[in-house]
Design an enzyme around this catalytic site. Structure first.
Site, short mmCIF file in Angstrom:
data_model
loop_
_atom_site.label_atom_id
_atom_site.label_comp_id
_atom_site.label_asym_id
_atom_site.label_seq_id
_atom_site.Cartn_x
_atom_site.Cartn_y
_atom_site.Cartn_z
N HIS A 63 -0.19 -8.79 20.32
CA HIS A 63 -0.24 -10.24 20.50
C HIS A 63 -1.37 -10.66 21.43
O HIS A 63 -1.72 -9.95 22.35
CB HIS A 63 1.07 -10.75 21.10
CG HIS A 63 2.28 -10.42 20.31
ND1 HIS A 63 3.51 -10.23 20.88
CD2 HIS A 63 2.46 -10.25 18.98
CE1 HIS A 63 4.41 -9.95 19.94
NE2 HIS A 63 3.79 -9.96 18.78
N LYS A 72 -2.35 -10.16 31.64
CA LYS A 72 -0.97 -9.74 31.86
C LYS A 72 -0.92 -8.52 32.78
O LYS A 72 -1.67 -7.57 32.59
CB LYS A 72 -0.29 -9.38 30.53
CG LYS A 72 -0.18 -10.54 29.57
CD LYS A 72 0.41 -10.11 28.24
CE LYS A 72 0.49 -11.28 27.27
NZ LYS A 72 0.98 -10.84 25.94
N TYR A 132 6.58 -8.80 32.87
CA TYR A 132 5.15 -9.02 33.03
C TYR A 132 4.84 -10.41 33.54
O TYR A 132 5.55 -11.36 33.31
CB TYR A 132 4.40 -8.75 31.72
CG TYR A 132 4.85 -9.50 30.50
CD1 TYR A 132 4.09 -10.55 29.99
CD2 TYR A 132 6.02 -9.15 29.82
CE1 TYR A 132 4.48 -11.23 28.84
CE2 TYR A 132 6.41 -9.81 28.68
CZ TYR A 132 5.64 -10.85 28.20
OH TYR A 132 6.03 -11.52 27.07
N ASP A 171 5.32 -10.05 13.46
CA ASP A 171 4.51 -8.83 13.56
C ASP A 171 4.36 -8.13 12.21
O ASP A 171 3.33 -7.50 11.96
CB ASP A 171 5.10 -7.89 14.61
CG ASP A 171 4.97 -8.46 16.01
OD1 ASP A 171 4.14 -9.37 16.22
OD2 ASP A 171 5.71 -8.00 16.90
#
Length: 184
Positions: A63, A72, A132, A171
């Site tokens: 992503h 991130k 995250y 996905d």
């Protein structure tokens, strides 16, 4: 804090100092001053924290957002994952390359995935909790998913018993790397 270089210069593995005894342990997982000095050489501001829980065989990714791009800082607080960052910066000498790192509750490693990268992870343990920090807010209108098994990337996912991973519908219908939007 120990900072370990990867095959892609701007992607870093971070090993926090852990202080433990018979009572348990303590570690500092985030310190902006230290991070900016040792990892990014610039000021990084996080605006959002996320926490996901997934079972063995789940693959989330690859992503990224074309607008409101996100850096991130990722880690695992329970279980183990194989975490991947793919360089989407066309001007980079490592454009199209990927880095894969095992993150687990036992190794306590973190991975810094800067803006300009696609990101994904695959759960190896029975269950994994993944947390995250993000440098920008989630923007579903600019989110892109690249196929996890795109032959141009040739990512060596450590699939449990060689079985195909479980994917979300988003996905499963990800773009080929050659068709996905890139960064300059």
């Amino acid at each position: 804090m120990k900072v370990i270089s990867t095959d892609i210069e701007s992607v870093k593995i971070i090993e926090p100092d852990v202080f433990g005894d018979e009572r348990g342990f303590f570690m500092e997982t985030w310190n902006q001053k230290v991070f900016n000095q040792l990892v990014s050489n610039t000021t990084v501001d996080f605006v959002q924290d996320n926490h996901s829980k997934s079972k063995k065989g789940i693959l989330r990714g690859l992503h990224y957002q074309t607008e409101h791009t996100q850096g991130k800082l990722v880690r695992v607080v329970s279980g183990e994952v194989f975490d991947v960052a793919v360089d989407l910066r066309e001007s980079s000498p490592t454009f199209g390359n990927w880095v894969g790192v095992y993150l687990s509750e036992s190794n306590r490693r973190q991975l810094w995935v800067p803006e300009g990268f696609a990101h994904g992870f695959y759960v190896i343990s029975e269950v994994a909790e993944f947390v995250y920090k993000c440098t920008n807010y989630y923007d579903p209108n600019s989110e892109v998913s690249i196929l996890w098994n795109d032959s141009d990337l040739d990512i060596e996912w450590p699939l449990v018993n060689g079985m195909l991973p479980e994917l979300s519908a988003k996905d499963e219908s990800g773009l080929r790397f050659c068709d996905a939007p890139k960064f300059n």
